[in-house]
Design a protein around this motif. Structure first.
Motif, short mmCIF file in Angstrom:
data_model
loop_
_atom_site.label_atom_id
_atom_site.label_comp_id
_atom_site.label_asym_id
_atom_site.label_seq_id
_atom_site.Cartn_x
_atom_site.Cartn_y
_atom_site.Cartn_z
N VAL A 49 -4.35 58.91 49.42
CA VAL A 49 -3.43 58.04 50.14
C VAL A 49 -2.02 58.59 50.03
N VAL A 50 -1.37 58.84 51.15
CA VAL A 50 0.03 59.24 51.19
C VAL A 50 0.83 58.05 51.70
N VAL A 51 1.77 57.57 50.87
CA VAL A 51 2.62 56.44 51.26
C VAL A 51 3.99 56.99 51.63
N ASP A 52 4.44 56.69 52.84
CA ASP A 52 5.78 57.10 53.26
C ASP A 52 6.74 55.94 53.09
N ASN A 53 7.80 56.17 52.29
CA ASN A 53 8.79 55.13 52.01
C ASN A 53 9.90 55.13 53.07
N ASP A 54 9.48 54.97 54.33
CA ASP A 54 10.43 54.82 55.44
C ASP A 54 11.40 56.00 55.52
N SER A 76 5.26 52.54 55.04
CA SER A 76 5.63 51.30 54.35
C SER A 76 6.59 50.44 55.17
N GLY A 77 7.40 51.07 56.03
CA GLY A 77 8.37 50.32 56.81
C GLY A 77 9.64 49.99 56.07
N ARG A 78 9.70 50.33 54.78
CA ARG A 78 10.91 50.12 53.98
C ARG A 78 10.88 51.07 52.80
N ASN A 79 12.02 51.33 52.24
CA ASN A 79 12.07 52.15 51.02
C ASN A 79 12.28 51.23 49.83
N GLY A 80 11.18 50.77 49.28
CA GLY A 80 11.24 49.88 48.12
C GLY A 80 11.26 50.60 46.80
N GLY A 81 11.32 51.94 46.83
CA GLY A 81 11.32 52.70 45.59
C GLY A 81 9.96 53.26 45.26
N PHE A 82 9.93 54.11 44.24
CA PHE A 82 8.70 54.81 43.85
C PHE A 82 7.61 53.83 43.44
N GLY A 83 7.95 52.84 42.60
CA GLY A 83 6.94 51.91 42.12
C GLY A 83 6.30 51.11 43.24
N ALA A 84 7.12 50.69 44.20
CA ALA A 84 6.59 49.94 45.33
C ALA A 84 5.63 50.80 46.15
N GLY A 85 5.97 52.07 46.32
CA GLY A 85 5.08 52.98 47.03
C GLY A 85 3.76 53.17 46.31
N VAL A 86 3.82 53.32 44.99
CA VAL A 86 2.59 53.46 44.20
C VAL A 86 1.71 52.22 44.34
N ASP A 211 6.42 47.91 38.01
CA ASP A 211 7.52 46.96 38.17
C ASP A 211 8.43 47.45 39.29
N GLU A 212 8.45 46.74 40.40
CA GLU A 212 9.23 47.16 41.56
C GLU A 212 10.72 46.84 41.41
N GLY A 213 11.11 46.28 40.27
CA GLY A 213 12.52 46.09 39.98
C GLY A 213 13.24 47.39 39.70
N TYR A 214 12.49 48.45 39.42
CA TYR A 214 13.06 49.79 39.31
C TYR A 214 12.98 50.44 40.69
N PHE A 215 14.07 51.03 41.12
CA PHE A 215 14.01 51.77 42.39
C PHE A 215 13.52 53.19 42.14
N VAL A 310 7.85 38.58 38.31
CA VAL A 310 8.95 39.26 37.65
C VAL A 310 9.07 40.72 38.10
N THR A 311 8.09 41.22 38.83
CA THR A 311 8.17 42.59 39.33
C THR A 311 8.74 42.66 40.72
N GLU A 312 9.26 41.57 41.26
CA GLU A 312 9.84 41.60 42.59
C GLU A 312 11.04 42.54 42.62
N PRO A 313 11.19 43.34 43.65
CA PRO A 313 12.29 44.30 43.70
C PRO A 313 13.65 43.65 43.54
N GLN A 314 14.51 44.28 42.75
CA GLN A 314 15.86 43.81 42.54
C GLN A 314 16.87 44.53 43.40
N HIS A 315 16.56 45.69 43.89
CA HIS A 315 17.48 46.47 44.69
C HIS A 315 16.70 47.50 45.49
N GLY A 316 17.33 48.06 46.48
CA GLY A 316 16.68 49.10 47.28
C GLY A 316 17.62 50.26 47.47
N GLY A 317 17.30 51.11 48.44
CA GLY A 317 18.16 52.26 48.66
C GLY A 317 17.65 53.08 49.82
#
Length: 317
Positions: A49-54, A76-86, A211-215, A310-317
């Motif tokens: 699986v290859v996930v593209d972070n927008d 993915s339609g958004r760049n939620g960070g490495f953890g979100a992509g995983v 934890d998607e709170g880490y970007f 508690v793993t909800e994203p806190q920031h993006g980029g």
């Protein structure tokens, strides 16, 4: 410490392996990585699986069109960070084990039989980090101890060249473990680099996934800390090599995007697991700190968000 090699009924089934690669403007590297997986027989196309972070360069769409038939591409339609992509990639797989790879990696041989045998024989093994090497074959120290503030000084400042802190750095990097012969194909570590590591799916789900709170940065340290707290084991595997042709963006200036992101991630990790002022933290102390942090999140931010995880994203980029 030797791992438990007694197979518990129903807990050690680890026959299938999937792969997740998170792409962000790395078309050429991702194509090379996937090509090596297929050439070496690491995984079948349907289990990659290859996930593209927008990616703004449209590399996700190009990968979707150009990757070999059967390989799954998720936009993915958004760049939620490495953890979100995983997390997205793991959700798309049903395999017992999942190999997480950076795009700037590739295999020159297939020793994944070692990984399967390890997980099959050790039902409490949760994470196995691969041996990362440079293209010239030199070793990257990809297994570590948890940080103390002196460790950070040794790693990130000129003080690391002084004798005592130099020895502390070697201890943090577990340099002796890679050189010492072992009766097993692995050794224990506190955490392993997220560049190339294998997770047991059941353990990954049980500890709460990434934890998607880490970007970016510290996601794998956090995951391994939660693995240890929940009784899963984290190991490094010198017998299974992965070439890492990397550019270390975290070494950029402190005011760069990478530098600021690294500091923000470090602050989040210490907020969750406690600040280790003078010595490396014990797992009991980390577990107590995490419990306090989770209680505070559920009583504050979580409650305000209607019980959001508690793993909800806190920031993006």
């Amino acid at each position: 410490m030797a791992l438990n090699t007694t197979t518990a009924p129903g807990t050690a089934r680890c026959t299938t392996l999937g792969v997740v690669i998170v792409n962000y403007q790395t078309y050429d590297l991702t194509m090379r990585c996937v090509a090596s997986l297929l050439a070496q027989g690491i995984a079948e196309p349907a289990h990659i699986v290859v996930v593209d972070n927008d990616s703004p360069d449209a590399s996700g769409l190009r990968l979707q069109a150009d990757l070999p038939a059967g390989v799954i591409t998720l936009l993915s339609g958004r760049n939620g960070g490495f953890g979100a992509g995983v997390n997205l990639g793991v959700d798309a797989l049903k395999t017992d084990l999942v190999l997480i790879l950076n795009p700037d990696t590739y295999f020159e041989s297939n020793r994944m039989d070692v990984i399967r045998q390890m997980f099959h024989g050790s039902p409490k093994m949760g994470v196995a980090g691969l041996k990362l090497v440079n293209p010239d074959g030199s070793l990257q120290y990809s297994a570590r101890r948890f940080y103390s503030l002196p460790d950070i000084l040794a790693r990130r400042t000129m003080l690391g060249k002084i004798g005592p802190l130099r020895r502390l750095e070697r201890s943090h990097l577990l340099t002796r473990k890679w050189r010492q012969p072992s009766k097993t194909p692995f050794f224990e570590a506190d955490w392993v680099m997220g560049t190339g590591f294998v997770i047991r799916r059941s353990a990954f789900e049980q500890v709460g996934r990434m934890d998607e709170g880490y970007f970016l940065y510290f996601e794998e340290v956090d995951l391994c800390a939660r693995m240890w707290i929940e009784g899963w084991q984290v190991v490094a595997v010198p017998q299974v090599a992965l070439v890492h042709d990397h550019q270390r963006s975290s070494a950029a200036g402190i005011m760069s995007f990478a530098g600021k992101t690294h500091l923000r991630s470090m602050a989040r990790f210490f907020a969750k697991f406690g600040v280790p002022w003078w010595s490396r933290p014990s797992r009991a102390r980390m577990a107590a700190a995490l419990a306090r942090w989770q209680a505070a999140q559920q009583g504050g931010v979580g409650a305000a968000a209607g019980g959001a995880p508690v793993t909800e994203p806190q920031h993006g980029g």
